[in-house]
Structure formats: structure tokens, C-alpha cells
Design a protein around this motif. Sequence first.
Motif, PDB file in Angstrom:
ATOM      1  N   TYR A 200      57.453  47.759  29.343  1.00 46.03           N
ATOM      2  CA  TYR A 200      58.196  46.658  29.840  1.00 46.03           C
ATOM      3  C   TYR A 200      57.364  45.653  30.427  1.00 46.03           C
ATOM      4  CZ  TYR A 200      61.379  44.774  33.266  1.00 46.03           C
ATOM      5  OH  TYR A 200      62.462  44.129  33.905  1.00 46.03           O
ATOM      6  N   GLU A 201      57.506  44.710  29.419  1.00 45.13           N
ATOM      7  CA  GLU A 201      56.692  43.418  29.384  1.00 45.13           C
ATOM      8  C   GLU A 201      56.710  42.491  30.906  1.00 45.13           C
ATOM      9  OE1 GLU A 201      56.501  40.741  26.157  1.00 45.13           O
ATOM     10  OE2 GLU A 201      57.295  42.385  24.941  1.00 45.13           O
ATOM     11  N   PRO A 202      57.748  42.369  31.713  1.00 48.66           N
ATOM     12  CA  PRO A 202      57.409  41.653  32.900  1.00 48.66           C
ATOM     13  C   PRO A 202      56.649  42.143  33.844  1.00 48.66           C
ATOM     14  CG  PRO A 202      59.776  41.874  32.273  1.00 48.66           C
ATOM     15  CD  PRO A 202      59.099  42.767  31.107  1.00 48.66           C
ATOM     16  N   MET A 203      56.370  43.541  34.235  1.00 50.34           N
ATOM     17  CA  MET A 203      55.460  44.260  34.852  1.00 50.34           C
ATOM     18  C   MET A 203      53.940  44.006  34.427  1.00 50.34           C
ATOM     19  SD  MET A 203      56.862  45.532  37.586  1.00 50.34           S
ATOM     20  CE  MET A 203      58.531  46.143  38.326  1.00 50.34           C
ATOM     21  N   SER A 204      54.044  44.115  33.062  1.00 45.76           N
ATOM     22  CA  SER A 204      52.659  43.889  32.610  1.00 45.76           C
ATOM     23  C   SER A 204      51.960  42.608  32.711  1.00 45.76           C
ATOM     24  CB  SER A 204      52.559  44.307  30.987  1.00 45.76           C
ATOM     25  OG  SER A 204      52.948  45.425  30.721  1.00 45.76           O
ATOM     26  N   ARG A 205      53.057  41.679  32.838  1.00 46.23           N
ATOM     27  CA  ARG A 205      52.759  40.272  32.987  1.00 46.23           C
ATOM     28  C   ARG A 205      52.269  39.906  34.570  1.00 46.23           C
ATOM     29  NH1 ARG A 205      56.778  35.000  32.942  1.00 46.23           N
ATOM     30  NH2 ARG A 205      55.185  33.375  33.179  1.00 46.23           N
ATOM     31  N   LEU A 206      53.140  40.655  35.207  1.00 46.68           N
ATOM     32  CA  LEU A 206      52.856  40.447  36.687  1.00 46.68           C
ATOM     33  C   LEU A 206      51.422  40.984  37.080  1.00 46.68           C
ATOM     34  CD1 LEU A 206      56.214  41.137  38.268  1.00 46.68           C
ATOM     35  CD2 LEU A 206      55.213  38.984  38.238  1.00 46.68           C
ATOM     36  N   LEU A 207      51.059  42.267  36.438  1.00 50.70           N
ATOM     37  CA  LEU A 207      49.859  42.744  36.704  1.00 50.70           C
ATOM     38  C   LEU A 207      48.823  42.032  36.200  1.00 50.70           C
ATOM     39  CD1 LEU A 207      47.974  45.023  37.463  1.00 50.70           C
ATOM     40  CD2 LEU A 207      48.722  46.300  35.300  1.00 50.70           C
ATOM     41  N   MET A 208      48.904  41.278  35.000  1.00 52.05           N
ATOM     42  CA  MET A 208      47.758  40.338  34.595  1.00 52.05           C
ATOM     43  C   MET A 208      47.602  39.145  35.579  1.00 52.05           C
ATOM     44  SD  MET A 208      49.141  40.346  30.514  1.00 52.05           S
ATOM     45  CE  MET A 208      47.934  38.938  30.081  1.00 52.05           C
ATOM     46  N   VAL A 209      48.824  38.671  36.022  1.00 50.73           N
ATOM     47  CA  VAL A 209      48.648  37.649  36.922  1.00 50.73           C
ATOM     48  C   VAL A 209      47.613  38.094  38.336  1.00 50.73           C
ATOM     49  CG1 VAL A 209      49.830  35.819  38.356  1.00 50.73           C
ATOM     50  CG2 VAL A 209      50.515  36.370  36.205  1.00 50.73           C
ATOM     51  N   ALA A 210      47.994  39.366  38.836  1.00 51.05           N
ATOM     52  CA  ALA A 210      47.625  39.733  39.997  1.00 51.05           C
ATOM     53  C   ALA A 210      46.005  39.877  39.569  1.00 51.05           C
ATOM     54  CB  ALA A 210      48.319  41.133  40.298  1.00 51.05           C
ATOM     55  N   LEU A 211      45.690  40.644  38.540  1.00 52.14           N
ATOM     56  CA  LEU A 211      44.442  40.895  38.342  1.00 52.14           C
ATOM     57  C   LEU A 211      43.461  39.565  38.072  1.00 52.14           C
ATOM     58  CD1 LEU A 211      44.820  43.762  35.846  1.00 52.14           C
ATOM     59  CD2 LEU A 211      43.930  44.078  38.337  1.00 52.14           C
ATOM     60  N   THR A 213      44.088  36.782  39.573  1.00 49.85           N
ATOM     61  CA  THR A 213      44.040  36.089  40.733  1.00 49.85           C
ATOM     62  C   THR A 213      42.938  36.681  41.669  1.00 49.85           C
ATOM     63  OG1 THR A 213      46.405  35.714  40.801  1.00 49.85           O
ATOM     64  CG2 THR A 213      45.361  35.325  42.717  1.00 49.85           C
ATOM     65  N   CYS A 214      42.774  37.948  41.569  1.00 52.51           N
ATOM     66  CA  CYS A 214      41.603  38.702  42.195  1.00 52.51           C
ATOM     67  C   CYS A 214      40.308  38.653  41.497  1.00 52.51           C
ATOM     68  CB  CYS A 214      42.177  40.136  42.532  1.00 52.51           C
ATOM     69  SG  CYS A 214      43.542  40.236  43.481  1.00 52.51           S
ATOM     70  N   ASP A 215      40.192  37.685  40.330  1.00 51.07           N
ATOM     71  CA  ASP A 215      38.935  37.588  39.506  1.00 51.07           C
ATOM     72  C   ASP A 215      38.603  38.651  38.835  1.00 51.07           C
ATOM     73  OD1 ASP A 215      38.491  34.917  40.581  1.00 51.07           O
ATOM     74  OD2 ASP A 215      37.638  35.639  42.310  1.00 51.07           O
ATOM     75  N   ARG A 216      39.796  39.438  38.249  1.00 52.59           N
ATOM     76  CA  ARG A 216      39.380  40.776  37.591  1.00 52.59           C
ATOM     77  C   ARG A 216      39.865  40.399  36.276  1.00 52.59           C
ATOM     78  NH1 ARG A 216      41.729  45.479  41.577  1.00 52.59           N
ATOM     79  NH2 ARG A 216      41.595  46.640  39.745  1.00 52.59           N
ATOM     80  N   HIS A 217      39.399  39.152  35.535  1.00 53.02           N
ATOM     81  CA  HIS A 217      39.855  38.719  34.356  1.00 53.02           C
ATOM     82  C   HIS A 217      39.958  39.572  33.266  1.00 53.02           C
ATOM     83  CE1 HIS A 217      38.866  34.284  35.994  1.00 53.02           C
ATOM     84  NE2 HIS A 217      39.755  35.098  36.674  1.00 53.02           N
ATOM     85  N   ALA A 218      38.840  40.441  32.921  1.00 53.60           N
ATOM     86  CA  ALA A 218      38.510  41.293  31.885  1.00 53.60           C
ATOM     87  C   ALA A 218      39.685  42.340  31.979  1.00 53.60           C
ATOM     88  CB  ALA A 218      37.122  41.936  31.958  1.00 53.60           C
ATOM     89  N   GLU A 219      40.133  42.893  33.100  1.00 56.54           N
ATOM     90  CA  GLU A 219      41.049  44.040  33.367  1.00 56.54           C
ATOM     91  C   GLU A 219      42.432  43.119  32.976  1.00 56.54           C
ATOM     92  OE1 GLU A 219      40.610  46.493  36.743  1.00 56.54           O
ATOM     93  OE2 GLU A 219      39.038  45.077  37.332  1.00 56.54           O
ATOM     94  N   ALA A 220      42.642  42.025  33.273  1.00 59.45           N
ATOM     95  CA  ALA A 220      43.863  41.352  33.012  1.00 59.45           C
ATOM     96  C   ALA A 220      44.015  41.427  31.360  1.00 59.45           C
ATOM     97  CB  ALA A 220      44.042  40.019  33.685  1.00 59.45           C
ATOM     98  N   LEU A 221      43.022  40.960  30.822  1.00 58.66           N
ATOM     99  CA  LEU A 221      43.080  40.870  29.332  1.00 58.66           C
ATOM    100  C   LEU A 221      43.353  41.980  28.731  1.00 58.66           C
ATOM    101  CD1 LEU A 221      39.984  38.147  28.818  1.00 58.66           C
ATOM    102  CD2 LEU A 221      42.601  37.719  28.808  1.00 58.66           C
ATOM    103  N   ALA A 249      46.798  31.780  28.412  1.00 61.55           N
ATOM    104  CA  ALA A 249      46.234  30.870  30.082  1.00 61.55           C
ATOM    105  C   ALA A 249      45.145  31.453  30.435  1.00 61.55           C
ATOM    106  CB  ALA A 249      47.195  30.655  30.799  1.00 61.55           C
ATOM    107  N   ILE A 250      45.074  32.939  30.561  1.00 58.84           N
ATOM    108  CA  ILE A 250      43.851  33.506  30.952  1.00 58.84           C
ATOM    109  C   ILE A 250      42.725  33.417  30.233  1.00 58.84           C
ATOM    110  CG2 ILE A 250      43.105  35.816  31.615  1.00 58.84           C
ATOM    111  CD1 ILE A 250      45.853  36.847  32.354  1.00 58.84           C
ATOM    112  N   LEU A 251      42.801  33.396  28.968  1.00 58.69           N
ATOM    113  CA  LEU A 251      41.660  33.233  28.035  1.00 58.69           C
ATOM    114  C   LEU A 251      41.126  31.605  28.386  1.00 58.69           C
ATOM    115  CD1 LEU A 251      42.766  34.338  24.351  1.00 58.69           C
ATOM    116  CD2 LEU A 251      40.984  35.373  25.927  1.00 58.69           C
ATOM    117  N   ARG A 252      41.998  30.713  28.600  1.00 53.87           N
ATOM    118  CA  ARG A 252      41.534  29.499  28.820  1.00 53.87           C
ATOM    119  C   ARG A 252      40.954  29.128  30.536  1.00 53.87           C
ATOM    120  NH1 ARG A 252      46.577  28.376  26.333  1.00 53.87           N
ATOM    121  NH2 ARG A 252      47.246  27.680  28.408  1.00 53.87           N
ATOM    122  N   ALA A 253      41.412  30.205  31.242  1.00 55.34           N
ATOM    123  CA  ALA A 253      41.162  30.394  32.637  1.00 55.34           C
ATOM    124  C   ALA A 253      41.728  29.121  33.147  1.00 55.34           C
ATOM    125  CB  ALA A 253      39.426  30.021  33.054  1.00 55.34           C
TER     126      ALA A 253
END
Length: 271
Positions: A200-211, A213-221, A249-253
Motif C-alpha cells: 500500500y504505497e500511500p503509507m510507505s510514502r508517509l513513512l518516508m516523509v516522516a523518517l 523529517t526526523c533526519d533518518r534519510h537512509a531509512e526513508a530511502l 526528492a529525498i535523494l536531492r534532499a
Amino acid sequence: MRANEKVYFSLLGPFRVWVYGQELVLGPIRQQAVLLSLVRSHNQVVSVSRLLRDVWGEAPPRSGHRTIPPYIYRLRKLVPEGRKCWEGLPIERSREGYVLRAAPEQLDCTEFDRLVRDGQAAQRKGDLETAYSLVSQALNMWGEEPLVGLAGPLAQSTRMRLVEQRLMVIEQRIQLAFLMGRHRLVIPELLQHVEMDPLYEPMSRLLMVALYTCDRHAEALNVFHETRKRLVEETGMEPGRKLQRTYEAILRADLNPPDDIQGLVAQGRVG
């Protein structure tokens, strides 16, 4: 359940009916399915033919129209313990079929809808705290899987609709938490949802944004890579454009979480 309601119908979990605060024993599965059909169309006449379709689909019993009256009779005769003078469930017979009389506040699903609508109205006014509280109240009404074990096409379609509606309201509450700056608090909930339904992609997307925002970029990717892997393996499809854009967008920060989440909310996913 509302203690002051004479009869209360619950669909946000196993199908249950209370009378004066006492739960009724609803009887056989098909009998429960007949009652569900009447509850879903409360205050509207439901024909016997419609009841047969709702409960048996395209393969009704040979006895056909003779099957329904005994179920209705037994439903009317259900008595809560200690209430011998109880007049029975408010099911009326008409020339065209049967009708169950009920006010909106006697159904938990309509109360759920009201709380969600009120939350959306508060959100439009900019009152995010009230919106979050109302949506949380709505979600707290839920029990287990709706209508679990109940037979018939109507039960199946209603179950699917309710599950989808609940999921959208969960998304709305998470999005509200984002808008209120509570990204860190929703990560555990998002991790649980993504684990339960990794496709379910919407939840994955929200999790990526949350991570992110909390400077957990590698986990988001990594969430994106895991989601993509499962999608390709199980469906043969690549992630959708929105998930791809979030990943890029996360890759480009240069992901802007407030704008990103506000865009999701503005689309009105919850209806």
C-alpha cells in the motif's frame, strides 16, 4: 455504545446489536446477514428479492421467498436477558418488503462518518487540534475486522468499504499529525501499517516523509527500495509516480514535508 439508546447496531467490528445496553444473541449467520441488509438500508423498504440477493447472491435457496419470513419472525422475537416486556427489533412489514426503523445515532458507522465529517470541517477552518481529536475519536470506535464471519455479498462488499474507509481515515489522522509537527510520534504507527500491508504505497510514502523529517534519510530511502522490491516481485509493477517523486526528492534532499503532506490532505482522500 450509547447507553441511552434503546437499540444500537455496531458494524465497526463483529456485527453486534445491543438493547438497553445488553447484547442480543443474533442467531445463525444467514439470519444475521438478513438483519445486516435491513440495517444497511434502515428506514427504507427492502424487498424480499433484495434480501435474497444480499444474503445468497445469485444462488438463493430453492424455497426462495419462503425463506425470509421465518428469519424476520425470529429476529423480531429476540429478547435481551431480563427484558421479557421487550417489544422486539423495530422491523416492520410492508406490501413491498421489510423496513427497519433506526435513527442515525443508533448505528456506529453513521456516528463514525459524522465524527470524520466534523473533523474535516475543523481542518478546513484551520483548527488542527480539534480535527485530530475528532478523527481519533472516530478511529477509537473500531473493534476487530468488520463483520468478520458474516456471509453474503452484502456483508463482503460492506466489509471492504468499511476497511477502505478506516484506512483513509487513518491516513487523514497521520497527515494531521504531520501538519501539527508530530512526525516522530507517528513513525511507530506507520511502521506497523507498512509491515501489515507493504504494497500500500500511500503509507510507505508517509513513512518516508516522516523518517526524512526526523533526519533518518537512509531509512526513508530503504522504505522505497523495500516497497519497490515487493511490488515488482508480487505484482510485476513499479512504484507509482507519487512514491517515485518522494524518493527522488529525498535523494536531492529537497523534500518539503509540510507542502508534501498539505498536498495530500488538500486532495480530499477521505470522503
